[in-house]
Design a protein around this motif. Structure first.
Motif, mmCIF file in Angstrom:
data_model
loop_
_atom_site.group_PDB
_atom_site.id
_atom_site.type_symbol
_atom_site.label_atom_id
_atom_site.label_comp_id
_atom_site.label_asym_id
_atom_site.label_seq_id
_atom_site.Cartn_x
_atom_site.Cartn_y
_atom_site.Cartn_z
ATOM 1 N N PRO A 1 13.132 -8.120 -9.893
ATOM 2 C CA PRO A 1 13.088 -8.501 -8.525
ATOM 3 C C PRO A 1 13.754 -7.564 -7.632
ATOM 4 C CG PRO A 1 13.934 -9.870 -9.861
ATOM 5 C CD PRO A 1 13.817 -9.151 -10.705
ATOM 6 N N VAL A 2 12.918 -6.537 -6.738
ATOM 7 C CA VAL A 2 14.229 -6.151 -5.728
ATOM 8 C C VAL A 2 14.767 -6.241 -4.442
ATOM 9 C CG1 VAL A 2 13.020 -4.180 -4.693
ATOM 10 C CG2 VAL A 2 11.881 -3.987 -6.671
ATOM 11 N N LEU A 3 13.765 -7.252 -3.788
ATOM 12 C CA LEU A 3 14.571 -8.184 -2.595
ATOM 13 C C LEU A 3 13.405 -9.293 -2.553
ATOM 14 C CD1 LEU A 3 12.659 -6.764 0.007
ATOM 15 C CD2 LEU A 3 13.872 -5.147 0.086
ATOM 16 N N ALA A 4 14.174 -10.541 -1.317
ATOM 17 C CA ALA A 4 13.157 -11.115 -1.321
ATOM 18 C C ALA A 4 14.516 -11.628 0.173
ATOM 19 C CB ALA A 4 13.607 -12.661 -2.485
ATOM 20 N N TRP A 5 12.923 -12.487 0.643
ATOM 21 C CA TRP A 5 12.923 -13.106 2.004
ATOM 22 C C TRP A 5 13.391 -14.725 1.499
ATOM 23 C CZ3 TRP A 5 9.992 -9.094 1.494
ATOM 24 C CH2 TRP A 5 10.137 -7.891 2.076
ATOM 25 N N CYS A 6 14.448 -15.223 2.404
ATOM 26 C CA CYS A 6 14.486 -16.383 1.305
ATOM 27 C C CYS A 6 15.110 -17.070 2.697
ATOM 28 C CB CYS A 6 15.533 -16.389 0.431
ATOM 29 S SG CYS A 6 15.243 -15.593 -0.908
ATOM 30 N N ASP A 7 15.257 -18.188 2.639
ATOM 31 C CA ASP A 7 15.799 -19.421 3.856
ATOM 32 C C ASP A 7 15.394 -19.517 5.236
ATOM 33 O OD1 ASP A 7 17.101 -20.018 1.613
ATOM 34 O OD2 ASP A 7 18.470 -19.006 1.856
ATOM 35 N N ASP B 1 9.023 -5.166 -8.981
ATOM 36 C CA ASP B 1 8.836 -3.950 -9.162
ATOM 37 C C ASP B 1 7.767 -4.193 -10.184
ATOM 38 O OD1 ASP B 1 7.611 -1.583 -10.490
ATOM 39 O OD2 ASP B 1 9.974 -1.046 -10.834
ATOM 40 N N SER B 2 6.331 -4.269 -9.981
ATOM 41 C CA SER B 2 5.001 -4.445 -11.479
ATOM 42 C C SER B 2 4.478 -3.451 -12.636
ATOM 43 C CB SER B 2 3.913 -4.299 -10.752
ATOM 44 O OG SER B 2 3.052 -2.762 -10.279
ATOM 45 N N PHE B 3 5.417 -2.643 -11.780
ATOM 46 C CA PHE B 3 5.522 -1.401 -13.246
ATOM 47 C C PHE B 3 7.478 -1.718 -14.068
ATOM 48 C CE2 PHE B 3 3.958 2.236 -10.238
ATOM 49 C CZ PHE B 3 2.644 1.623 -10.590
ATOM 50 N N GLN C 1 1.171 -1.025 -0.193
ATOM 51 C CA GLN C 1 0.255 0.152 0.422
ATOM 52 C C GLN C 1 0.922 1.449 0.155
ATOM 53 O OE1 GLN C 1 -2.417 -0.516 3.682
ATOM 54 N NE2 GLN C 1 -3.768 -1.996 2.722
ATOM 55 N N LYS C 2 1.925 1.243 0.553
ATOM 56 C CA LYS C 2 3.016 2.619 0.350
ATOM 57 C C LYS C 2 3.937 2.241 -0.250
ATOM 58 C CE LYS C 2 1.203 2.670 5.159
ATOM 59 N NZ LYS C 2 1.674 2.610 7.334
ATOM 60 N N HIS C 3 3.957 1.452 -1.020
ATOM 61 C CA HIS C 3 4.866 1.626 -2.092
ATOM 62 C C HIS C 3 4.671 1.586 -3.442
ATOM 63 C CE1 HIS C 3 7.435 0.914 2.334
ATOM 64 N NE2 HIS C 3 8.414 1.070 1.629
ATOM 65 N N ARG C 4 3.896 2.417 -3.997
ATOM 66 C CA ARG C 4 3.833 1.625 -5.080
ATOM 67 C C ARG C 4 4.097 1.682 -6.564
ATOM 68 N NH1 ARG C 4 2.293 6.372 -9.808
ATOM 69 N NH2 ARG C 4 4.532 6.161 -10.417
ATOM 70 N N GLY C 5 3.495 0.158 -6.658
ATOM 71 C CA GLY C 5 3.725 -0.446 -8.110
ATOM 72 C C GLY C 5 5.618 -1.523 -7.494
ATOM 73 N N LEU C 6 4.787 -1.895 -6.264
ATOM 74 C CA LEU C 6 5.720 -2.365 -5.105
ATOM 75 C C LEU C 6 4.661 -3.639 -4.816
ATOM 76 C CD1 LEU C 6 9.036 -1.330 -3.211
ATOM 77 C CD2 LEU C 6 8.905 -2.553 -5.920
ATOM 78 N N GLU C 7 5.014 -5.351 -5.120
ATOM 79 C CA GLU C 7 4.091 -5.949 -4.791
ATOM 80 C C GLU C 7 4.973 -7.733 -5.021
ATOM 81 O OE1 GLU C 7 1.579 -7.342 -8.172
ATOM 82 O OE2 GLU C 7 0.741 -5.885 -8.373
ATOM 83 N N VAL C 8 4.128 -7.589 -3.136
ATOM 84 C CA VAL C 8 5.297 -9.078 -3.178
ATOM 85 C C VAL C 8 4.514 -10.625 -3.297
ATOM 86 C CG1 VAL C 8 5.913 -10.140 -0.967
ATOM 87 C CG2 VAL C 8 6.153 -7.891 -0.710
#
Length: 122
Positions: free
Chosen positions: A64-70, A57-59, A39-46
């Motif tokens: 990929p911007v970042l990821a939480w893994c492992d 970045d959906s735009f 909601q607060k980061h326009r264009g970003l989806e997780v």
């Protein structure tokens, strides 16, 4: 899901149990991957998967911007303790939003209405 590209940096991080538990519950109730618009980061989806949470970045064609893994949840017995994870950064500026994106995800998940009847066995 296709494999993730090589990250620029990887950091050890912890995710609050409330955020992880909410995301995991949402995944279970929707029976698979779940895509959440921040909601607060326009264009970003997780994109929430069992193996990772990929922020795109959906735009920019889901770059990929970042990821939480492992996620370290094997033999987890305390549902209230933070979850150790690795944060993968794919963009040179992703470090600027790594904390606020997770907070935004947590808030968005709390506001989502996911019907419990979608859960198998309930």
């Amino acid at each position: 899901m296709k494999s993730l590209p090589k990250p620029l940096r990887i950091f050890p991080k912890k995710i609050e149990a409330a955020c992880y538990n909410r995301a995991r519950l949402a995944q279970l109730r929707t029976k698979g991957a779940l895509r959440v618009s921040l909601q607060k980061h326009r264009g970003l989806e997780v994109i929430l998967n069992a193996d990772n949470w990929l922020c795109v970045d959906s735009f920019a064609e889901d770059q990929p911007v970042l990821a939480w893994c492992d996620f370290e949840v094997h033999a987890r017995s305390d549902l209230h303790r933070p979850i150790a994870t690795k944060l993968w950064l794919f963009h040179s500026c992703s470090g600027l939003i790594m904390g606020s994106a997770l907070d935004d995800l947590h808030q968005t998940l709390n506001e989502m209405e996911i019907c419990q009847s979608e859960v198998t066995g309930f």
